[in-house]
Design an enzyme around this catalytic site. Structure first.
Site, PDB file in Angstrom:
ATOM      1  N   TYR A 144      19.542 -42.374  38.999  1.00 28.23           N
ATOM      2  CA  TYR A 144      18.283 -43.060  39.310  1.00 28.23           C
ATOM      3  C   TYR A 144      18.171 -44.350  38.503  1.00 28.23           C
ATOM      4  O   TYR A 144      17.822 -45.404  39.038  1.00 28.23           O
ATOM      5  CB  TYR A 144      17.091 -42.143  39.015  1.00 28.23           C
ATOM      6  CG  TYR A 144      15.754 -42.806  39.262  1.00 28.23           C
ATOM      7  CD1 TYR A 144      15.281 -42.990  40.554  1.00 28.23           C
ATOM      8  CD2 TYR A 144      14.969 -43.247  38.199  1.00 28.23           C
ATOM      9  CE1 TYR A 144      14.058 -43.604  40.785  1.00 28.23           C
ATOM     10  CE2 TYR A 144      13.751 -43.861  38.422  1.00 28.23           C
ATOM     11  CZ  TYR A 144      13.297 -44.038  39.718  1.00 28.23           C
ATOM     12  OH  TYR A 144      12.088 -44.651  39.937  1.00 28.23           O
ATOM     13  N   LYS A 148      17.916 -48.448  39.710  1.00 23.13           N
ATOM     14  CA  LYS A 148      16.912 -49.419  39.282  1.00 23.13           C
ATOM     15  C   LYS A 148      17.556 -50.607  38.560  1.00 23.13           C
ATOM     16  O   LYS A 148      17.088 -51.744  38.686  1.00 23.13           O
ATOM     17  CB  LYS A 148      15.858 -48.739  38.398  1.00 23.13           C
ATOM     18  CG  LYS A 148      14.992 -47.744  39.160  1.00 23.13           C
ATOM     19  CD  LYS A 148      14.334 -48.377  40.382  1.00 23.13           C
ATOM     20  CE  LYS A 148      13.443 -47.423  41.145  1.00 23.13           C
ATOM     21  NZ  LYS A 148      12.836 -48.038  42.341  1.00 23.13           N
TER      22      LYS A 148
END
Length: 267
Positions: A144, A148
């Site tokens: 994750y 980003k």
């Protein structure tokens, strides 16, 4: 010119829903994307659209529909995304690719879909939901965090490319927020006993921080400011995010590393 036209992806819950609600109240013409119109919650002043950011056909149909109805799209807010928790070693390439397909390639697909219209009208704003994990590591959320970090690089590069067309790109960087994204993250399919003890301690620390975190509307207010205030590339989503951004930029690497390990209850 009349009301500015805004397209928000992932408007069915969390930050996307709060943002769509706030902008509609402030007089914007808001279109909020959901993956299923049948299950979509009605938001006053927001027109629902079916978009799966992994699917070019649904994106084109929705963007073309907005342009036919309104003649322009002034602001795109790329909010749709999800998270996965588990050690990097536990994460399969298939799980990682699926996450990138939504969190990164979804941003790419949506941006490509609206840019021709924005270039034609000579202005526009693309607002991408990043995270403090776009500039900080996140044990047991490594993939994750990688998505980003990718959104951050894509956004800065894109801003340089489209600036002379009157288009700017913004990054919103919240820390933990009380949303389904943070509380309902999917676990990796594989679980290795070697990581169990540390994983449980880290997730317990993260859960406690989420319970004390700001509501999604706080982030929505930052998104509104990114539209109405003078341009700023990066906007922390809350006070904690602003502090972490400063620590990352100005503190030596050693103390930052030590602080992060304490934060995530790492042994």
């Amino acid at each position: 010119m009349g009301k500015k036209v805004v397209l928000v992806t992932g408007a069915s819950s969390g930050i996307g829903q709060a943002t769509a609600e706030l902008l509609a109240r402030k007089g914007y013409k808001v279109f909020g994307s959901v993956r299923s119109l049948e299950n979509a919650q009605t938001i006053e002043g927001v027109t629902p659209l079916r978009i799966d950011v992994r699917d070019d056909v649904s994106i084109k149909a929705a963007v073309d529909g907005v342009l036919q109805q309104e003649g322009r799209i002034d602001i795109l807010i790329n909010n749709a995304g999800y998270s996965i928790v588990g050690a990097v070693e536990e994460t399969s390439p298939e799980e990682a690719m699926a996450l990138f397909d939504t969190n990164v390639f979804g941003v790419l697909r949506m941006s490509r879909a609206v840019l021709p219209a924005m270039r034609g009208q000579g202005d526009g704003r693309i607002i991408n939901l990043s995270s403090v994990l776009g500039f900080l590591p996140a044990p047991f959320m490594g993939i994750y965090a990688a998505t980003k970090h990718a959104v951050e690089g894509l956004s800065e590069s894109l801003d340089h490319e489209v600036r002379h067309f009157g288009i700017r790109v913004v990054l919103i960087e919240p820390s933990f927020t009380r949303t389904g994204l943070d509380t309902n993250a999917a676990p990796t399919a594989q679980r290795l006993p070697a990581y169990t003890d540390q994983f449980e301690r880290t997730i317990a620390a993260v859960t406690a921080k989420i319970q004390a975190a700001p509501e999604p509307m706080k982030v929505a207010e930052q998104i509104l400011q990114s539209i109405e205030q003078p341009y700023q590339m990066r906007r922390p989503g809350d006070k904690r995010a602003a502090l972490l951004s400063k620590l990352r930029r100005f503190m030596p690497a050693g103390p930052v590393d030590k602080s992060l390990r304490k934060e995530f209850a790492l042994s």
